[in-house]
Design a protein around this motif. Sequence first.
Motif, mmCIF file in Angstrom:
data_model
loop_
_atom_site.group_PDB
_atom_site.id
_atom_site.type_symbol
_atom_site.label_atom_id
_atom_site.label_comp_id
_atom_site.label_asym_id
_atom_site.label_seq_id
_atom_site.Cartn_x
_atom_site.Cartn_y
_atom_site.Cartn_z
ATOM 1 N N GLU A 17 3.192 6.446 -5.233
ATOM 2 C CA GLU A 17 2.436 6.103 -4.031
ATOM 3 C C GLU A 17 1.377 5.019 -4.272
ATOM 4 O O GLU A 17 0.495 4.814 -3.459
ATOM 5 N N THR A 18 1.521 4.325 -5.401
ATOM 6 C CA THR A 18 0.768 3.091 -5.631
ATOM 7 C C THR A 18 1.765 1.939 -5.704
ATOM 8 O O THR A 18 1.695 1.004 -4.917
ATOM 9 N N LEU A 19 2.707 2.050 -6.627
ATOM 10 C CA LEU A 19 3.783 1.072 -6.722
ATOM 11 C C LEU A 19 5.070 1.566 -6.073
ATOM 12 O O LEU A 19 5.830 0.779 -5.513
ATOM 13 N N ILE A 20 5.295 2.868 -6.164
ATOM 14 C CA ILE A 20 6.569 3.460 -5.764
ATOM 15 C C ILE A 20 6.386 4.346 -4.534
ATOM 16 O O ILE A 20 5.506 5.206 -4.496
ATOM 17 N N PRO A 90 6.716 -3.147 -0.727
ATOM 18 C CA PRO A 90 6.994 -4.592 -0.643
ATOM 19 C C PRO A 90 5.946 -5.490 -1.294
ATOM 20 O O PRO A 90 6.255 -6.623 -1.677
ATOM 21 N N ASP A 91 4.714 -5.005 -1.421
ATOM 22 C CA ASP A 91 3.658 -5.861 -1.973
ATOM 23 C C ASP A 91 3.563 -5.807 -3.493
ATOM 24 O O ASP A 91 2.739 -6.511 -4.087
ATOM 25 N N VAL A 92 4.409 -5.016 -4.144
ATOM 26 C CA VAL A 92 4.253 -4.786 -5.585
ATOM 27 C C VAL A 92 4.515 -6.053 -6.395
ATOM 28 O O VAL A 92 3.658 -6.500 -7.172
ATOM 29 N N ARG A 93 5.686 -6.636 -6.272
ATOM 30 C CA ARG A 93 5.986 -7.823 -7.077
ATOM 31 C C ARG A 93 5.029 -8.975 -6.775
ATOM 32 O O ARG A 93 4.524 -9.615 -7.716
ATOM 33 N N PRO A 94 4.757 -9.277 -5.493
ATOM 34 C CA PRO A 94 3.790 -10.351 -5.233
ATOM 35 C C PRO A 94 2.414 -10.082 -5.826
ATOM 36 O O PRO A 94 1.770 -10.997 -6.364
ATOM 37 N N ARG A 186 -2.848 4.464 0.651
ATOM 38 C CA ARG A 186 -1.395 4.581 0.741
ATOM 39 C C ARG A 186 -1.013 5.980 0.281
ATOM 40 O O ARG A 186 -1.639 6.543 -0.613
ATOM 41 N N GLY A 187 0.023 6.550 0.874
ATOM 42 C CA GLY A 187 0.441 7.886 0.488
ATOM 43 C C GLY A 187 -0.525 8.940 1.013
ATOM 44 O O GLY A 187 -1.614 8.626 1.496
ATOM 45 N N LEU A 210 -1.824 -4.079 -2.008
ATOM 46 C CA LEU A 210 -2.051 -4.482 -3.393
ATOM 47 C C LEU A 210 -2.266 -5.985 -3.508
ATOM 48 O O LEU A 210 -2.922 -6.453 -4.442
ATOM 49 N N THR A 211 -1.734 -6.734 -2.574
ATOM 50 C CA THR A 211 -1.899 -8.183 -2.615
ATOM 51 C C THR A 211 -3.343 -8.611 -2.355
ATOM 52 O O THR A 211 -3.686 -9.777 -2.570
ATOM 53 N N ASP A 212 -4.188 -7.689 -1.898
ATOM 54 C CA ASP A 212 -5.609 -8.009 -1.733
ATOM 55 C C ASP A 212 -6.341 -8.091 -3.074
ATOM 56 O O ASP A 212 -7.438 -8.653 -3.159
ATOM 57 N N LEU A 213 -5.748 -7.515 -4.125
ATOM 58 C CA LEU A 213 -6.472 -7.332 -5.371
ATOM 59 C C LEU A 213 -6.763 -8.623 -6.128
ATOM 60 O O LEU A 213 -7.835 -8.776 -6.706
ATOM 61 N N ALA A 214 -5.808 -9.544 -6.155
ATOM 62 C CA ALA A 214 -5.984 -10.738 -6.994
ATOM 63 C C ALA A 214 -7.253 -11.483 -6.621
ATOM 64 O O ALA A 214 -8.054 -11.849 -7.491
ATOM 65 N N GLU A 215 -7.463 -11.703 -5.347
ATOM 66 C CA GLU A 215 -8.672 -12.419 -4.924
ATOM 67 C C GLU A 215 -9.925 -11.613 -5.216
ATOM 68 O O GLU A 215 -10.936 -12.155 -5.680
#
Length: 220
Positions: A17-20, A90-94, A186-187, A210-215
């Motif tokens: 429930e973070t990646l999967i 869907p946001d895991v790989r990006p 999530r989850g 998860l895509t919010d994290l990089a910035e």
Amino acid sequence: MRKLIGVIRAVVFDVGETLIDDTREWRAWADWLNVPPHTLSALVGAVTVQGRDNADALRLIRPDLDVAAERRGREAAGVGEQIGEADLYPDVRPALSALRAHGLWVGIAGNQTARAAELLRALDLPADAIATSEEWGVAKPDPRFYARLIEWAQGEPGEIVYVGDHRDNDVVAAKTAGLRSALIRRGPWGYLWADEPATVQAADWRVAQLTDLAELVTQA
């Protein structure tokens, strides 16, 4: 939400429930225990609200259930644990790719089986290392899990972010160990506990994607 100032060198992710998306695994357990999937989902929700381990949902169906033995039984029957590309959010790989593009070390480490580690490695995710609690012989929220993680990941504790959906196992335990922490909303656990005082106090960041994290972490 940002609380601390400093350089982040590594980001480590929980798994379930973070990646999967755990839907397939819970459905497999429902089939194995011969109950409708919605029944098991409701029981997972009940133990979540009570702050209990999610395996307790299985024991509400079969009180004497030995989870490890049942996992072995499922494997022997050809209906064991599976993790495929379709199970990734869907946001895991990006998200993982963006973090690595910023020069950060990316790890995956959660309360999972050794089989799960094999399945995750087979996905060829953009991560520098993958490990699970069964491989390490210790599970969250035990402080020894985080001590092992600090040895394994790149950077000092305050330079490592642990990302997960669980208030106690992920956010609070990681922060207690000296790491930065991020909660993914999530989850069941992530949604239920996102705004609780203990989460708000312990989490350096709370994110919806998860895509919010990089910035966020590269601006820390």
